[in-house]
Structure formats: C-alpha cells, structure tokens
Design an enzyme around this catalytic site. Structure first.
Site, PDB file in Angstrom:
ATOM      1  N   ALA A  66     -11.367  46.542  63.573  1.00 21.98           N
ATOM      2  CA  ALA A  66     -10.234  45.997  64.314  1.00 21.98           C
ATOM      3  C   ALA A  66      -9.293  47.146  64.658  1.00 21.98           C
ATOM      4  O   ALA A  66      -9.257  48.158  63.942  1.00 21.98           O
ATOM      5  CB  ALA A  66      -9.517  44.965  63.450  1.00 21.98           C
ATOM      6  N   GLY A 109     -14.403  45.204  61.307  1.00 27.35           N
ATOM      7  CA  GLY A 109     -14.779  44.257  62.359  1.00 27.35           C
ATOM      8  C   GLY A 109     -16.024  44.693  63.121  1.00 27.35           C
ATOM      9  O   GLY A 109     -16.747  43.858  63.681  1.00 27.35           O
ATOM     10  N   GLU A 112     -18.838  43.561  61.106  1.00 28.03           N
ATOM     11  CA  GLU A 112     -18.852  42.092  61.218  1.00 28.03           C
ATOM     12  C   GLU A 112     -19.393  41.651  62.575  1.00 28.03           C
ATOM     13  O   GLU A 112     -20.111  40.653  62.668  1.00 28.03           O
ATOM     14  CB  GLU A 112     -17.437  41.561  60.974  1.00 28.03           C
ATOM     15  CG  GLU A 112     -17.013  41.761  59.514  1.00 28.03           C
ATOM     16  CD  GLU A 112     -15.530  41.528  59.280  1.00 28.03           C
ATOM     17  OE1 GLU A 112     -14.714  42.115  60.031  1.00 28.03           O
ATOM     18  OE2 GLU A 112     -15.183  40.770  58.369  1.00 28.03           O
ATOM     19  N   GLU A 132     -11.757  47.692  54.697  1.00 30.93           N
ATOM     20  CA  GLU A 132     -10.434  47.062  54.818  1.00 30.93           C
ATOM     21  C   GLU A 132      -9.587  47.220  53.559  1.00 30.93           C
ATOM     22  O   GLU A 132      -8.368  47.302  53.629  1.00 30.93           O
ATOM     23  CB  GLU A 132     -10.585  45.565  55.141  1.00 30.93           C
ATOM     24  CG  GLU A 132     -11.110  45.271  56.538  1.00 30.93           C
ATOM     25  CD  GLU A 132     -12.624  45.153  56.620  1.00 30.93           C
ATOM     26  OE1 GLU A 132     -13.313  45.655  55.693  1.00 30.93           O
ATOM     27  OE2 GLU A 132     -13.120  44.582  57.595  1.00 30.93           O
TER      28      GLU A 132
HETATM   29  N1  CO8 Z   1      -8.210  51.176  64.967  1.00 33.22           N
HETATM   30  C1  CO8 Z   1      -7.486  51.925  65.832  1.00 33.22           C
HETATM   31  N2  CO8 Z   1      -7.822  53.192  66.170  1.00 33.22           N
HETATM   32  C2  CO8 Z   1      -8.912  53.716  65.605  1.00 33.22           C
HETATM   33  C3  CO8 Z   1      -9.715  53.009  64.695  1.00 33.22           C
HETATM   34  C4  CO8 Z   1      -9.324  51.667  64.372  1.00 33.22           C
HETATM   35  N3  CO8 Z   1     -10.047  50.895  63.558  1.00 33.22           N
HETATM   36  N4  CO8 Z   1     -10.718  53.820  64.291  1.00 33.22           N
HETATM   37  C5  CO8 Z   1     -10.576  54.986  64.935  1.00 33.22           C
HETATM   38  N5  CO8 Z   1      -9.472  54.934  65.723  1.00 33.22           N
HETATM   39  C6  CO8 Z   1      -8.976  55.991  66.609  1.00 33.22           C
HETATM   40  C7  CO8 Z   1      -8.241  57.059  65.821  1.00 33.22           C
HETATM   41  O1  CO8 Z   1      -6.908  56.667  65.563  1.00 33.22           O
HETATM   42  C8  CO8 Z   1      -8.341  58.238  66.765  1.00 33.22           C
HETATM   43  O2  CO8 Z   1      -7.419  58.059  67.794  1.00 33.22           O
HETATM   44  P1  CO8 Z   1      -6.420  59.288  68.193  1.00 33.22           P
HETATM   45  O3  CO8 Z   1      -7.349  60.352  68.725  1.00 33.22           O
HETATM   46  O4  CO8 Z   1      -5.525  58.694  69.216  1.00 33.22           O
HETATM   47  O5  CO8 Z   1      -5.755  59.702  66.921  1.00 33.22           O
HETATM   48  C9  CO8 Z   1      -9.721  58.061  67.383  1.00 33.22           C
HETATM   49  O6  CO8 Z   1     -10.063  56.701  67.189  1.00 33.22           O
HETATM   50  C10 CO8 Z   1     -10.802  58.909  66.729  1.00 33.22           C
HETATM   51  O7  CO8 Z   1     -10.787  58.638  65.343  1.00 33.22           O
HETATM   52  P2  CO8 Z   1     -10.682  59.767  64.215  1.00 33.22           P
HETATM   53  O8  CO8 Z   1      -9.967  60.970  64.730  1.00 33.22           O
HETATM   54  O9  CO8 Z   1     -10.155  59.150  62.972  1.00 33.22           O
HETATM   55  O10 CO8 Z   1     -12.244  60.153  64.043  1.00 33.22           O
HETATM   56  P3  CO8 Z   1     -12.943  60.747  62.747  1.00 33.22           P
HETATM   57  O11 CO8 Z   1     -14.326  61.113  63.196  1.00 33.22           O
HETATM   58  O12 CO8 Z   1     -12.106  61.787  62.101  1.00 33.22           O
HETATM   59  O13 CO8 Z   1     -13.036  59.507  61.717  1.00 33.22           O
HETATM   60  C11 CO8 Z   1     -13.486  57.214  61.089  1.00 33.22           C
HETATM   61  C12 CO8 Z   1     -13.832  58.374  62.024  1.00 33.22           C
HETATM   62  C13 CO8 Z   1     -13.910  57.552  59.653  1.00 33.22           C
HETATM   63  C14 CO8 Z   1     -14.285  56.004  61.561  1.00 33.22           C
HETATM   64  C15 CO8 Z   1     -11.969  56.939  61.115  1.00 33.22           C
HETATM   65  O14 CO8 Z   1     -11.550  56.836  62.458  1.00 33.22           O
HETATM   66  C16 CO8 Z   1     -11.554  55.667  60.421  1.00 33.22           C
HETATM   67  O15 CO8 Z   1     -11.489  55.617  59.201  1.00 33.22           O
HETATM   68  N6  CO8 Z   1     -11.235  54.590  61.211  1.00 33.22           N
HETATM   69  C17 CO8 Z   1     -10.775  53.328  60.666  1.00 33.22           C
HETATM   70  C18 CO8 Z   1     -11.911  52.555  60.046  1.00 33.22           C
HETATM   71  C19 CO8 Z   1     -11.394  51.276  59.435  1.00 33.22           C
HETATM   72  O16 CO8 Z   1     -10.605  51.257  58.515  1.00 33.22           O
HETATM   73  N7  CO8 Z   1     -11.886  50.127  59.964  1.00 33.22           N
HETATM   74  C20 CO8 Z   1     -11.506  48.826  59.491  1.00 33.22           C
HETATM   75  C21 CO8 Z   1     -10.357  48.321  60.301  1.00 33.22           C
HETATM   76  S1  CO8 Z   1      -9.673  46.834  59.644  1.00 33.22           S
HETATM   77  C22 CO8 Z   1     -10.718  45.647  60.176  1.00 33.22           C
HETATM   78  O17 CO8 Z   1     -11.669  45.874  60.878  1.00 33.22           O
HETATM   79  C23 CO8 Z   1     -10.350  44.271  59.736  1.00 33.22           C
HETATM   80  C24 CO8 Z   1     -11.352  43.286  60.236  1.00 33.22           C
HETATM   81  C25 CO8 Z   1     -10.675  42.047  60.609  1.00 33.22           C
HETATM   82  C26 CO8 Z   1     -11.319  41.400  61.757  1.00 33.22           C
HETATM   83  C27 CO8 Z   1     -11.625  42.282  62.930  1.00 33.22           C
HETATM   84  C28 CO8 Z   1     -11.425  41.648  64.232  1.00 33.22           C
HETATM   85  C29 CO8 Z   1     -11.713  42.527  65.385  1.00 33.22           C
END
Ligand code: CO8
Length: 258
Positions: A66, A109, A112, A132
């Site tokens: 998400a 997500g 999922e 999460e």
């Molecule tokens: N949301 C918003 N932006 C994101 C997300 C995210 N989930 N994941 C990555 N991005 C963005 C980063 O902020 C970054 O943007 P910017 O360049 O503007 O800073 C860009 O994508 C590239 O990401 P990274 O620089 O972080 O890339 P890395 O290769 O260093 O890291 C990772 C990759 C490990 C995947 C890292 O981005 C990360 O940990 N992302 C978040 C993963 C996460 O926690 N996901 C779970 C989210 S919560 C959720 O899904 C709840 C589910 C509920 C239902 C869902 C309904 C849709």
C-alpha cells in the site's frame, strides 16, 4: 501520468494483461491504482473474449505494498467510515482466472494482490513479505487469512510477526508460488500459463476456479457436493461434448466457450 497510464492494459488473444506502471515508487498501491485494478478486472470479467487475466508489475517490483505516504495521515474514523480497502473484495468476485507474474518486491498489499490471483508465476528475483508489522500495523488486504491458508500457520506467523522477506525459492518451497522461472523467462512463462487457461472451455475454467476456491470456504462434504453439481452442469454445454469427442477422434478440441 493519467489514471489510465498507471495501469496499462493490453491483449494477447484471449489473455488480457494489466501492468502496474509506477515503477519509480515500486508500484505502491494508492487509491487510484486500486480503483483502476478493480474497475478493469470487473470489465474484463464481463468480456466473453477474455479467458484469463494476467497481472504484472515492473522488473524491480510487482508492488511494494500500500502507498505508505498516502495512508500515513489517515484517521481510524476516516478509514472505518469509508470502509477503506473493502473495494479490493471486488477482486474476489472476478470469476475469470487471474495469473500474477511477480518480479522483484511483492510486499504487503503487493503480496496480497498476488495472493488474490489464482496462479502465481515468480521470477527468481521475486521477494515476498508482509512487513506491515514494521510500520506499526498488520496486513489489511487479506494477508493474515490468505497467506495462512496458502502456507500454514507457522510460516505465515513467521512472515507476519517478524516482517521477514522471503526469496522466490523459499516462496516456492512453502507453496506461495505456482511456478518459479529465471527472470528473463517470467513473462513468457506467465503468458503461457494464461494462454493455456484461456484456450480451454471458459465455462469449465470458471467452474474449476469456483470449485477450487470453495475448498477455502466450506467443509469437505459441502465442497464435494458443490463440485459434483458443477461437474454435472458442465454436461449441459457444448464444450463438454466437443472436448470428449475430440479425445475419441484423436484431434485437438475446438471450444466455443459455451
Ligand atoms: N509506499 C509508498 N512509497 C513507496 C513504497 C510504499 N509501500 N515502497 C517504495 N516506495 C517508494 C519509496 O519511498 C521511494 O520513493 P522516493 O524515491 O520518492 O523516495 C521509491 O519507492 C523507491 O523505494 P526505495 O528507495 O525505498 O527502494 P529500495 O530499493 O531502497 O527499497 C523496499 C525497496 C525494501 C521495497 C523499500 O522501498 C520498502 O521497504 N518499501 C515499503 C515496503 C512496505 O513496508 N510495504 C508494506 C506497506 S503497508 C501495506 O501494504 C498494508 C497493506 C494494507 C492493504 C493494502 C492495500 C493496497
């Protein structure tokens, strides 16, 4: 980028392909993307010329979850009153078989969304997780339920309670992935799966999906009865006669999807 561009749509014969197209944010699932996926899958599901739907992301990410930035400041009341995330349940009503082609991150997500598909084809670069817990929340789009049904309590608890991200080989070993292939073969393999499904009788593939999903919802006796009734019903269609005649005549069947 218009809303139409955030999810690209194309066709390969009877296969419809939806590609998440926000690679810079690793295909984070915001409300607009969710709306597009729900709207397009519902429309494709009604299209008699579509026999399978393939959902893909980019090389680096199927979807990294998400959109954290979008949801960060929402209030509990706001989410509850809007019944946020309930729209995704529309994907459960899609009767057409769905194939996920997963490369790179399938987190939260994103994992999922893959699990809402019926077949998951993964590249050897794929990484699955429900991280999460690290954000102070829990899976919200079915992770605690579908992951547990797919891989069992102890693997699901490990992933959900520790946020551990698993690689494609482990995902395949524990039953989260249908097929694992080298990254460069991902789209060929996933398209091959979708094409195979779309080439069969549509009433039969819809029935097969419905009956198999029943196994997760009802007891064995009820599920077996449901399966048997659907099996009987398929003898009302021309495709059953064609499929069996083709076997007897030693030729490929020509299904008319009815
Ligand atoms: N949301 C918003 N932006 C994101 C997300 C995210 N989930 N994941 C990555 N991005 C963005 C980063 O902020 C970054 O943007 P910017 O360049 O503007 O800073 C860009 O994508 C590239 O990401 P990274 O620089 O972080 O890339 P890395 O290769 O260093 O890291 C990772 C990759 C490990 C995947 C890292 O981005 C990360 O940990 N992302 C978040 C993963 C996460 O926690 N996901 C779970 C989210 S919560 C959720 O899904 C709840 C589910 C509920 C239902 C869902 C309904 C849709």
């Amino acid at each position: 980028m218009t809303e139409a561009d955030i999810v690209l749509e194309s066709r390969e014969g009877r296969v419809a392909i939806l590609t998440l197209n926000q690679p810079k944010v690793l295909n984070a699932l915001n409300a607009a993307v969710m709306g597009e996926i729900v709207r397009r899958t519902a429309a494709l599901d009604r299209d008699p010329d579509v026999g399978a739907i393939l959902i893909a992301g980019s090389d680096k990410a199927f979807a990294a979850g998400a959109d954290i930035k979008e949801m960060e400041d929402r209030s509990a009341m706001e989410l509850m009153l809007a019944d946020w995330l309930s729209d995704w349940e529309a994907l459960e009503r899609v009767r057409t078989p769905m194939v996920a082609a997963v490369s790179g991150f399938a987190l939260g997500g994103g994992c999922e969304l893959a699990m809402m598909c019926d077949v998951i084809v993964a590249a050897d670069t794929a990484k699955f997780g429900q991280p999460e817990i690290k954000l102070g929340v829990i899976p919200g789009m079915g992770g605690s339920q579908r992951l547990t049904r797919a891989v069992g309590k102890y693997k699901a608890m490990d992933m959900i309670l520790t946020g551990r991200i698993i690689d494609a080989a482990e995902a395949e070993r524990i039953g989260l992935v249908s097929r694992l292939v080298p990254a460069e073969q991902l789209m060929d393999e996933a398209l091959g799966v979708a094409r195979t499904i779309a080439g069969f009788s549509k009433p039969a593939t819809l029935a097969a999906k419905e009956a198999t999903n029943r196994a997760f919802e009802v007891g064995l006796r009820e599920g077996l009865l449901h399966e048997r009734r659907i099996f009987h019903a398929l003898f009302a269609g021309g495709d059953q006669k064609e499929g069996m005649a083709a076997f007897r005549e030693k030729r490929p069947p020509v299904f008319r999807h009815g």
